[in-house]
Design a protein around this motif. Structure first.
Motif, PDB file in Angstrom:
ATOM      1  N   PHE A  32      -8.353 -33.703 -26.661  1.00 47.20           N
ATOM      2  CA  PHE A  32      -7.189 -33.369 -27.475  1.00 47.20           C
ATOM      3  C   PHE A  32      -7.188 -34.338 -28.659  1.00 47.20           C
ATOM      4  N   HIS A  33      -6.989 -33.798 -29.849  1.00 44.35           N
ATOM      5  CA  HIS A  33      -6.988 -34.612 -31.066  1.00 44.35           C
ATOM      6  C   HIS A  33      -5.672 -34.410 -31.814  1.00 44.35           C
ATOM      7  N   MET A  34      -5.192 -35.479 -32.428  1.00 44.92           N
ATOM      8  CA  MET A  34      -4.014 -35.364 -33.288  1.00 44.92           C
ATOM      9  C   MET A  34      -4.256 -36.131 -34.582  1.00 44.92           C
ATOM     10  N   ILE A  35      -3.932 -35.509 -35.694  1.00 42.89           N
ATOM     11  CA  ILE A  35      -3.923 -36.156 -37.001  1.00 42.89           C
ATOM     12  C   ILE A  35      -2.487 -36.151 -37.520  1.00 42.89           C
ATOM     13  N   VAL A  36      -2.023 -37.308 -37.954  1.00 38.85           N
ATOM     14  CA  VAL A  36      -0.737 -37.411 -38.641  1.00 38.85           C
ATOM     15  C   VAL A  36      -1.043 -37.767 -40.087  1.00 38.85           C
ATOM     16  N   ALA A  37      -0.497 -37.001 -41.011  1.00 38.52           N
ATOM     17  CA  ALA A  37      -0.831 -37.192 -42.423  1.00 38.52           C
ATOM     18  C   ALA A  37       0.413 -37.025 -43.284  1.00 38.52           C
ATOM     19  N   ARG A  38       0.250 -37.398 -44.533  1.00 37.48           N
ATOM     20  CA  ARG A  38       1.339 -37.289 -45.499  1.00 37.48           C
ATOM     21  C   ARG A  38       0.835 -36.529 -46.715  1.00 37.48           C
ATOM     22  N   ILE A  39       1.601 -35.539 -47.130  1.00 36.87           N
ATOM     23  CA  ILE A  39       1.309 -34.851 -48.388  1.00 36.87           C
ATOM     24  C   ILE A  39       2.034 -35.609 -49.490  1.00 36.87           C
ATOM     25  N   MET A  40       1.255 -36.172 -50.394  1.00 34.04           N
ATOM     26  CA  MET A  40       1.853 -36.990 -51.451  1.00 34.04           C
ATOM     27  C   MET A  40       0.952 -36.964 -52.670  1.00 34.04           C
ATOM     28  N   GLN A  45      -2.952 -37.664 -47.269  1.00 31.11           N
ATOM     29  CA  GLN A  45      -3.245 -39.044 -46.880  1.00 31.11           C
ATOM     30  C   GLN A  45      -3.107 -39.142 -45.361  1.00 31.11           C
ATOM     31  N   VAL A  46      -4.226 -39.374 -44.680  1.00 27.42           N
ATOM     32  CA  VAL A  46      -4.197 -39.478 -43.221  1.00 27.42           C
ATOM     33  C   VAL A  46      -3.577 -40.807 -42.828  1.00 27.42           C
ATOM     34  N   LEU A  47      -2.551 -40.759 -41.986  1.00 23.79           N
ATOM     35  CA  LEU A  47      -1.847 -41.951 -41.536  1.00 23.79           C
ATOM     36  C   LEU A  47      -2.386 -42.459 -40.206  1.00 23.79           C
ATOM     37  N   SER A  48      -2.740 -41.542 -39.322  1.00 22.41           N
ATOM     38  CA  SER A  48      -3.284 -41.971 -38.036  1.00 22.41           C
ATOM     39  C   SER A  48      -4.032 -40.821 -37.375  1.00 22.41           C
ATOM     40  N   ARG A  49      -4.955 -41.192 -36.500  1.00 24.48           N
ATOM     41  CA  ARG A  49      -5.693 -40.227 -35.697  1.00 24.48           C
ATOM     42  C   ARG A  49      -5.642 -40.680 -34.251  1.00 24.48           C
ATOM     43  N   LEU A  50      -5.351 -39.770 -33.354  1.00 24.58           N
ATOM     44  CA  LEU A  50      -5.353 -40.065 -31.921  1.00 24.58           C
ATOM     45  C   LEU A  50      -6.264 -39.066 -31.219  1.00 24.58           C
ATOM     46  N   LYS A  51      -7.032 -39.567 -30.269  1.00 23.16           N
ATOM     47  CA  LYS A  51      -7.940 -38.708 -29.523  1.00 23.16           C
ATOM     48  C   LYS A  51      -7.946 -39.138 -28.071  1.00 23.16           C
ATOM     49  N   GLN A  52      -7.932 -38.156 -27.182  1.00 26.92           N
ATOM     50  CA  GLN A  52      -8.030 -38.452 -25.755  1.00 26.92           C
ATOM     51  C   GLN A  52      -8.880 -37.392 -25.072  1.00 26.92           C
ATOM     52  N   LYS A  53      -9.881 -37.860 -24.313  1.00 26.92           N
ATOM     53  CA  LYS A  53     -10.742 -36.930 -23.602  1.00 26.92           C
ATOM     54  C   LYS A  53     -10.015 -36.447 -22.357  1.00 26.92           C
ATOM     55  N   VAL A  54      -9.794 -35.144 -22.274  1.00 23.17           N
ATOM     56  CA  VAL A  54      -9.089 -34.573 -21.111  1.00 23.17           C
ATOM     57  C   VAL A  54      -9.996 -33.652 -20.293  1.00 23.17           C
ATOM     58  N   LYS A  55     -11.130 -33.244 -20.871  1.00 22.74           N
ATOM     59  CA  LYS A  55     -12.097 -32.373 -20.185  1.00 22.74           C
ATOM     60  C   LYS A  55     -11.405 -31.172 -19.526  1.00 22.74           C
ATOM     61  N   LEU A  56     -10.648 -30.472 -20.332  1.00 19.31           N
ATOM     62  CA  LEU A  56      -9.904 -29.319 -19.839  1.00 19.31           C
ATOM     63  C   LEU A  56     -10.842 -28.254 -19.263  1.00 19.31           C
ATOM     64  N   ALA A  57     -11.980 -28.064 -19.923  1.00 22.25           N
ATOM     65  CA  ALA A  57     -12.904 -27.004 -19.502  1.00 22.25           C
ATOM     66  C   ALA A  57     -13.458 -27.247 -18.094  1.00 22.25           C
ATOM     67  N   GLU A  58     -13.528 -28.510 -17.686  1.00 14.58           N
ATOM     68  CA  GLU A  58     -14.034 -28.802 -16.347  1.00 14.58           C
ATOM     69  C   GLU A  58     -13.098 -28.271 -15.260  1.00 14.58           C
ATOM     70  N   GLY A  59     -11.852 -28.038 -15.621  1.00 10.52           N
ATOM     71  CA  GLY A  59     -10.887 -27.553 -14.641  1.00 10.52           C
ATOM     72  C   GLY A  59     -10.773 -26.042 -14.589  1.00 10.52           C
ATOM     73  N   LEU A  60     -11.644 -25.352 -15.316  1.00  9.87           N
ATOM     74  CA  LEU A  60     -11.602 -23.882 -15.343  1.00  9.87           C
ATOM     75  C   LEU A  60     -12.616 -23.326 -14.343  1.00  9.87           C
ATOM     76  N   ASP A  61     -12.134 -22.629 -13.324  1.00 10.87           N
ATOM     77  CA  ASP A  61     -13.062 -22.144 -12.284  1.00 10.87           C
ATOM     78  C   ASP A  61     -13.645 -20.776 -12.659  1.00 10.87           C
ATOM     79  N   GLU A  62     -14.437 -20.193 -11.738  1.00  9.57           N
ATOM     80  CA  GLU A  62     -15.132 -18.935 -12.025  1.00  9.57           C
ATOM     81  C   GLU A  62     -14.185 -17.766 -12.209  1.00  9.57           C
ATOM     82  N   ASN A  63     -12.949 -17.925 -11.764  1.00  7.74           N
ATOM     83  CA  ASN A  63     -11.936 -16.881 -11.941  1.00  7.74           C
ATOM     84  C   ASN A  63     -11.041 -17.146 -13.154  1.00  7.74           C
TER      85      ASN A  63
END
Length: 514
Positions: A32-40, A45-63
């Motif tokens: 999951f990624h988040m960018i916080v920016a300012r239009i000016m 102008q990018v103020l901050s970036r946050l990223k966290q590995k959640v591996k969502l796809a690994e939790g998706l089964d064959e169904n």
């Protein structure tokens, strides 16, 4: 100035009065990624970036059922993002879910649990919408114009788009990603020729129906975005080519190195983040298939993708023909650059540059001259800090800011030109470039220094009706000829040229003028 340029400048001028903070969140299959920016000032102008590995796809089964463990990882990440977004209104937060949430049959359960900790709407977008948004992110941040092929390899899907400037012509998303391929073809992190070929062939099968249509449309440039292609770019930049250009031969070299080991944990390459090994290997198989099906010769990495497209989509007026012009206009407003002086200096640089023809790399001449003109427009950006040492302040700003429309080598060249536009010039000041010839870089520096000298008097500058630039066979000795009486009427310029001529002797190059 033509009507189109005037419209774009008026649009950007209007935007400078509307300061707005926005956020874009991409709920990807791997992270999951988040960018916080300012239009000016007409720019992002990018103020901050946050990223966290959640591996969502690994939790998706064959169904196609998303596990509670994966949902919990995603919801916990959104709770963290919500802390950063306190005070943001819903219209300024753009959140999209991509492949895994698109495919999960119980995505409503994810949305229900997310709503308990995250007070903003989540839009699960179609594959084609994702592809078009990625294309917009690339177009808004990269210098390439005209027709381009854009490829984005994500955790669960791969997007492929051909478009002209800002307009996508064809956009497709296929169910193949580095996380899903890792679990299917590289179980427990095991690497072998057999499982790599299985992953490669699967990717080919998923996209070969697109091959003829895409190749028939054609393109002038190929750009790749997101984690897998970024990682391949970084490894190539660290080991093979500082520009990180991905070619078929370099890709095969990385694959050969990869297949020498039998497990993810044993793979150790310079430039490869160990945390990305598990997605790097399946990503290589997918990227090789893309190269083969579309007959790609080379690909450049773009640091703009889905999240950047989401941000720029919040403000439609950012869609201007020249991304660099938008960037420069934003800097002009932010740092209160004297636009008349910038225009005068750029005009002089343009006049001189068009008379110089002895480029070491002629195919890059137009690109280099364009960077020169932007340097002439932006060389005073550091005056807002202090006039003393302005060239160093300007270079620092231009080197360290995000400059959409300039790739990294162009940004480095821009900063170097600005840093050396005044003061003593030494051969040790010249930076090595992977793309540009050293003598060509020196030529650009000399042209900018002359343009600055010719406009030292600012608004009192007398614009010469004609300046003739001639060079000797080796292009080291230059001769400037002005119309009769010009230097007599402008003793300040005469003195500055005399000092420049003296200083250049230490570099073994000459300058005469009359």
């Amino acid at each position: 100035m033509n009507k189109k340029m005037q419209f774009e400048q008026d649009t950007l001028s209007h935007l400078r009065t509307n300061v707005r903070e926005i956020a874009a969140i991409d709920l990807g299959s791997n992270s999951f990624h988040m960018i916080v920016a300012r239009i000016m000032n007409g720019s992002i102008q990018v103020l901050s970036r946050l990223k966290q590995k959640v591996k969502l796809a690994e939790g998706l089964d064959e169904n196609a059922v998303l596990s509670q463990e994966a949902i919990t990882r995603g919801v916990n990440c959104l709770a963290l993002f919500a802390e950063r977004l306190q005070g943001f209104t819903a219209e300024n937060v753009n959140v999209v879910g991509t492949y895994t949430l698109r495919r999960a049959v119980n995505n409503d359960e994810f949305l229900r649990q997310a709503a308990e900790v995250f007070p903003y709407p989540i839009n699960i977008i179609s594959g084609q919408t994702e592809a078009k948004t990625i294309y917009a992110g690339v177009c808004h941040t990269q210098p390439e114009k005209g027709r381009k092929l854009v490829v984005d390899i994500g955790g669960g899907s791969t997007e492929m788009i051909v478009g002209d400037d800002f307009t996508p012509i064809v956009a497709e998303s296929r169910h193949m990603g580095c996380v899903s391929f890792a679990s299917k073809y590289f179980k427990d992190g095991k690497i072998s020729q057999e499982n790599f070929e299985s992953a490669y062939q699967s990717a080919v099968n998923k996209i070969e129906d697109l091959g003829w249509e895409y190749r028939n449309l054609g393109w002038q440039s190929v750009l790749g975005s997101s984690g897998t292609i970024k990682t391949v770019h970084q490894v190539i930049a660290a080991t093979l080519d500082p520009n990180g250009i991905i070619t078929k031969a370099r890709l095969e070299d990385l694959i050969e190195q990869t297949l020498r080991v039998d497990h993810f944990e044993s793979l150790n390459m310079i430039g490869l983040n160990p945390a990305r090994v598990d997605v790097f290997v399946p990503g290589l198989a997918i990227l090789r298939a893309v190269f083969d099906v579309f007959h790609i010769e080379q690909m450049r990495y773009s640091d703009g993708a889905l999240r950047e497209g989401m941000i720029y989509s919040l403000e439609k007026n950012f869609q201007v023909a020249d991304i660099r012009a938008r960037t420069a206009w934003g800097l002009t407003e932010q740092f209160d650059i004297d636009t008349e002086q910038a225009h005068r200096t750029a005009g002089s640089a343009n006049l001189l540059a068009h008379q110089y023809t002895q480029w070491g790399k002629p195919t890059l001449a137009e690109e280099m001259k364009n960077v020169l003109l932007w340097a002439a427009r932006l060389y005073e950006v550091g005056i807002v800090i202090n006039h003393k040492g302005m060239q160093k302040h300007s270079a620092y700003i231009l080197q360290n800011m995000e400059l959409p429309g300039f790739d990294r080598e162009q940004q480095r060249l821009l900063a170097l030109l600005v840093r050396l536009h005044i003061g003593t010039l030494r051969i040790t000041d010249l930076t090595q470039f992977a793309r540009y010839d050293e003598q060509d870089v020196l030529v650009l520096i000399r042209l900018l220094r002359l343009a600055v000298i010719l406009n030292k008097s600012r608004q009192a500058t007398e614009k010469p009706q004609k300046i003739t630039l001639k060079t000797n066979r080796t292009s080291t000795d230059w001769s400037l000829a002005f119309e009769q009486g010009y230097l007599d009427r402008n003793p300040l310029i005469w003195n500055e040229l005399r000092q420049e001529s003296q200083g250049l002797k230490e570099l073994g190059v000459g300058l005469v003028f009359n």
